[in-house]
Design a protein around this motif. Structure first.
Motif, PDB file in Angstrom:
ATOM      1  N   TRP A  42       0.643  -1.427  -0.078  1.00 39.66           N
ATOM      2  CA  TRP A  42      -0.012  -0.002   0.062  1.00 39.66           C
ATOM      3  C   TRP A  42       0.817   1.257   0.172  1.00 39.66           C
ATOM      4  O   TRP A  42       0.186   2.317  -0.298  1.00 39.66           O
ATOM      5  CB  TRP A  42      -0.922   0.116   1.195  1.00 39.66           C
ATOM      6  CG  TRP A  42      -2.269  -0.856   1.306  1.00 39.66           C
ATOM      7  CD1 TRP A  42      -2.833  -0.859  -0.026  1.00 39.66           C
ATOM      8  CD2 TRP A  42      -2.290  -2.129   1.629  1.00 39.66           C
ATOM      9  NE1 TRP A  42      -3.898  -2.012   0.008  1.00 39.66           N
ATOM     10  CE2 TRP A  42      -3.459  -2.720   1.125  1.00 39.66           C
ATOM     11  CE3 TRP A  42      -1.610  -2.946   2.742  1.00 39.66           C
ATOM     12  CZ2 TRP A  42      -3.944  -3.911   1.485  1.00 39.66           C
ATOM     13  CZ3 TRP A  42      -2.350  -3.919   3.244  1.00 39.66           C
ATOM     14  CH2 TRP A  42      -3.584  -4.814   2.507  1.00 39.66           C
ATOM     15  N   PRO A  47      -6.480   4.434   4.279  1.00 38.35           N
ATOM     16  CA  PRO A  47      -7.735   3.935   4.137  1.00 38.35           C
ATOM     17  C   PRO A  47      -8.873   4.682   3.874  1.00 38.35           C
ATOM     18  O   PRO A  47      -8.850   5.984   4.331  1.00 38.35           O
ATOM     19  CB  PRO A  47      -8.011   3.637   5.575  1.00 38.35           C
ATOM     20  CG  PRO A  47      -6.787   3.168   6.239  1.00 38.35           C
ATOM     21  CD  PRO A  47      -5.739   4.072   5.902  1.00 38.35           C
ATOM     22  N   HIS A  49     -12.361   4.260   3.901  1.00 36.11           N
ATOM     23  CA  HIS A  49     -13.658   4.475   4.509  1.00 36.11           C
ATOM     24  C   HIS A  49     -13.836   4.983   6.032  1.00 36.11           C
ATOM     25  O   HIS A  49     -14.033   6.115   6.095  1.00 36.11           O
ATOM     26  CB  HIS A  49     -14.359   3.132   4.491  1.00 36.11           C
ATOM     27  CG  HIS A  49     -14.732   2.610   3.038  1.00 36.11           C
ATOM     28  ND1 HIS A  49     -14.770   1.506   2.758  1.00 36.11           N
ATOM     29  CD2 HIS A  49     -14.963   3.440   2.036  1.00 36.11           C
ATOM     30  CE1 HIS A  49     -15.101   1.163   1.419  1.00 36.11           C
ATOM     31  NE2 HIS A  49     -15.245   2.618   1.043  1.00 36.11           N
ATOM     32  N   TYR A 149     -10.138   0.344   8.592  1.00 35.70           N
ATOM     33  CA  TYR A 149     -10.448  -0.519   7.796  1.00 35.70           C
ATOM     34  C   TYR A 149     -10.992  -0.012   6.517  1.00 35.70           C
ATOM     35  O   TYR A 149     -11.653   1.248   6.772  1.00 35.70           O
ATOM     36  CB  TYR A 149     -11.310  -1.573   8.593  1.00 35.70           C
ATOM     37  CG  TYR A 149     -12.863  -0.766   8.700  1.00 35.70           C
ATOM     38  CD1 TYR A 149     -13.964  -1.076   7.867  1.00 35.70           C
ATOM     39  CD2 TYR A 149     -13.196  -0.066   9.929  1.00 35.70           C
ATOM     40  CE1 TYR A 149     -15.132  -0.428   8.138  1.00 35.70           C
ATOM     41  CE2 TYR A 149     -14.235   0.612  10.067  1.00 35.70           C
ATOM     42  CZ  TYR A 149     -15.307   0.127   9.272  1.00 35.70           C
ATOM     43  OH  TYR A 149     -16.629   0.706   9.382  1.00 35.70           O
ATOM     44  N   THR A 150     -11.175  -0.646   5.593  1.00 32.19           N
ATOM     45  CA  THR A 150     -11.888  -0.265   4.449  1.00 32.19           C
ATOM     46  C   THR A 150     -12.921  -1.398   4.033  1.00 32.19           C
ATOM     47  O   THR A 150     -12.171  -2.540   3.680  1.00 32.19           O
ATOM     48  CB  THR A 150     -10.997   0.118   2.999  1.00 32.19           C
ATOM     49  OG1 THR A 150     -10.270   1.025   3.592  1.00 32.19           O
ATOM     50  CG2 THR A 150     -11.728   0.445   1.904  1.00 32.19           C
ATOM     51  N   TYR A 153     -13.023  -4.071   0.383  1.00 35.40           N
ATOM     52  CA  TYR A 153     -11.771  -3.897  -0.432  1.00 35.40           C
ATOM     53  C   TYR A 153     -11.379  -5.181  -1.294  1.00 35.40           C
ATOM     54  O   TYR A 153     -10.805  -4.972  -2.183  1.00 35.40           O
ATOM     55  CB  TYR A 153     -10.646  -3.762   0.614  1.00 35.40           C
ATOM     56  CG  TYR A 153      -9.299  -3.103  -0.021  1.00 35.40           C
ATOM     57  CD1 TYR A 153      -8.968  -1.941   0.102  1.00 35.40           C
ATOM     58  CD2 TYR A 153      -8.582  -4.279  -0.469  1.00 35.40           C
ATOM     59  CE1 TYR A 153      -7.983  -1.210  -0.670  1.00 35.40           C
ATOM     60  CE2 TYR A 153      -7.303  -3.648  -1.104  1.00 35.40           C
ATOM     61  CZ  TYR A 153      -6.904  -2.173  -1.065  1.00 35.40           C
ATOM     62  OH  TYR A 153      -5.772  -1.698  -1.771  1.00 35.40           O
ATOM     63  N   SER A 191     -13.263  -6.885   4.176  1.00 31.44           N
ATOM     64  CA  SER A 191     -12.466  -5.474   4.426  1.00 31.44           C
ATOM     65  C   SER A 191     -11.032  -5.754   4.271  1.00 31.44           C
ATOM     66  O   SER A 191     -10.484  -6.856   4.635  1.00 31.44           O
ATOM     67  CB  SER A 191     -12.729  -5.201   5.974  1.00 31.44           C
ATOM     68  OG  SER A 191     -14.107  -4.753   6.097  1.00 31.44           O
ATOM     69  N   SER A 192     -10.194  -4.604   4.247  1.00 30.75           N
ATOM     70  CA  SER A 192      -8.820  -4.559   4.474  1.00 30.75           C
ATOM     71  C   SER A 192      -8.614  -3.818   5.658  1.00 30.75           C
ATOM     72  O   SER A 192      -9.206  -2.853   6.255  1.00 30.75           O
ATOM     73  CB  SER A 192      -8.187  -3.733   3.361  1.00 30.75           C
ATOM     74  OG  SER A 192      -7.007  -3.630   3.606  1.00 30.75           O
ATOM     75  N   TRP A 194      -5.266  -3.044   6.677  1.00 29.57           N
ATOM     76  CA  TRP A 194      -4.190  -2.175   6.482  1.00 29.57           C
ATOM     77  C   TRP A 194      -3.085  -2.596   7.223  1.00 29.57           C
ATOM     78  O   TRP A 194      -2.328  -1.804   7.930  1.00 29.57           O
ATOM     79  CB  TRP A 194      -4.592  -0.740   6.550  1.00 29.57           C
ATOM     80  CG  TRP A 194      -5.639  -0.452   5.691  1.00 29.57           C
ATOM     81  CD1 TRP A 194      -7.000  -0.461   6.019  1.00 29.57           C
ATOM     82  CD2 TRP A 194      -5.632   0.300   4.358  1.00 29.57           C
ATOM     83  NE1 TRP A 194      -7.615  -0.145   4.620  1.00 29.57           N
ATOM     84  CE2 TRP A 194      -6.756   0.605   3.778  1.00 29.57           C
ATOM     85  CE3 TRP A 194      -4.257   0.672   3.477  1.00 29.57           C
ATOM     86  CZ2 TRP A 194      -6.938   1.100   2.427  1.00 29.57           C
ATOM     87  CZ3 TRP A 194      -4.523   1.075   2.280  1.00 29.57           C
ATOM     88  CH2 TRP A 194      -5.850   1.287   1.852  1.00 29.57           C
TER      89      TRP A 194
END
Length: 203
Positions: A42, A47, A49, A149-150, A153, A191-192, A194
């Motif tokens: 990344w 993120p 969201h 979190y996203t 993803y 979700s990711s 990260w």
């Protein structure tokens, strides 16, 4: 005439020797090749969201990944949300084979090394060797939840960046158990969370 020829040869030999010596010095002065570049999933992305301020339990957050070439994990990165405060002591990070989590490498991030929010990078004292065909997990501890979190993803599948592929993200609560006494684990809406390996391919 003979004396002139000999002097010419001597001058020519001296010039050849000087050129050779200069070339030798130039070769010896060539800097060593740089270390191979590291790879991350990344980089400086953030993120998209939200922050999980609804979840305040202690848990470990992970990313499952594979590599295309052999190499080492030299550090672990995670995005710390504003409000993801530590408990007393050091924050824990780790990398291990997903199938055998008892094997791997871990490290601790001291309070002095951690910023209020944003990307945190924890160098491993002993870089961990990884190889193609094995699934690995990188993890960090969020003592009081409130993690970045996203959602959605990984809805479209894995993320590949260079030799790294992230397959999914997971969470594992440290103190929460279900009715059978099993630790609650899972993910939410693909979700990711990260958590990012820093990978250096083998030379």
């Amino acid at each position: 005439m003979s004396l002139l020829r000999n002097r010419t040869r001597s001058a020519s030999s001296l010039l050849t020797a000087l050129v050779a010596a200069t070339a030798l010095v130039a070769v010896g002065a060539t800097p060593a090749a740089a270390d191979p570049a590291s790879h991350q999933l990344w980089g400086d992305q953030t993120p998209a969201h939200s922050v999980a301020d609804f979840d305040t339990d202690a848990l470990n957050l992970s990313t499952v990944f594979t590599v295309d070439v052999p190499g080492t994990i030299t550090a672990i990165r995670f995005y710390k949300a504003d409000g993801n405060e530590r408990a007393a002591g050091d924050r824990w990070v780790a990398v291990n084979p997903t199938a055998t989590p008892s094997l791997g490498a871990n490290e601790f991030l001291s309070p002095e090394e951690e910023t209020d929010y944003g990307w945190q990078t924890v160098a491993l004292s002993y870089p961990f060797d990884v190889e193609p065909g094995v699934e690995y997990t990188v993890t960090y501890t969020a003592f009081g939840g409130v993690y970045a979190y996203t959602y959605d993803y990984f809805t479209d599948g894995p993320l590949t960046v260079g030799p790294l592929t992230a397959h999914n993200s997971t969470y594992r609560y440290i103190y929460r158990y279900d009715g059978n006494g099993d630790q609650i684990t899972g993910t939410w809406r693909d979700s990711s969370y990260w958590v990012d390996p820093v990978f250096v391919p083998a030379a």
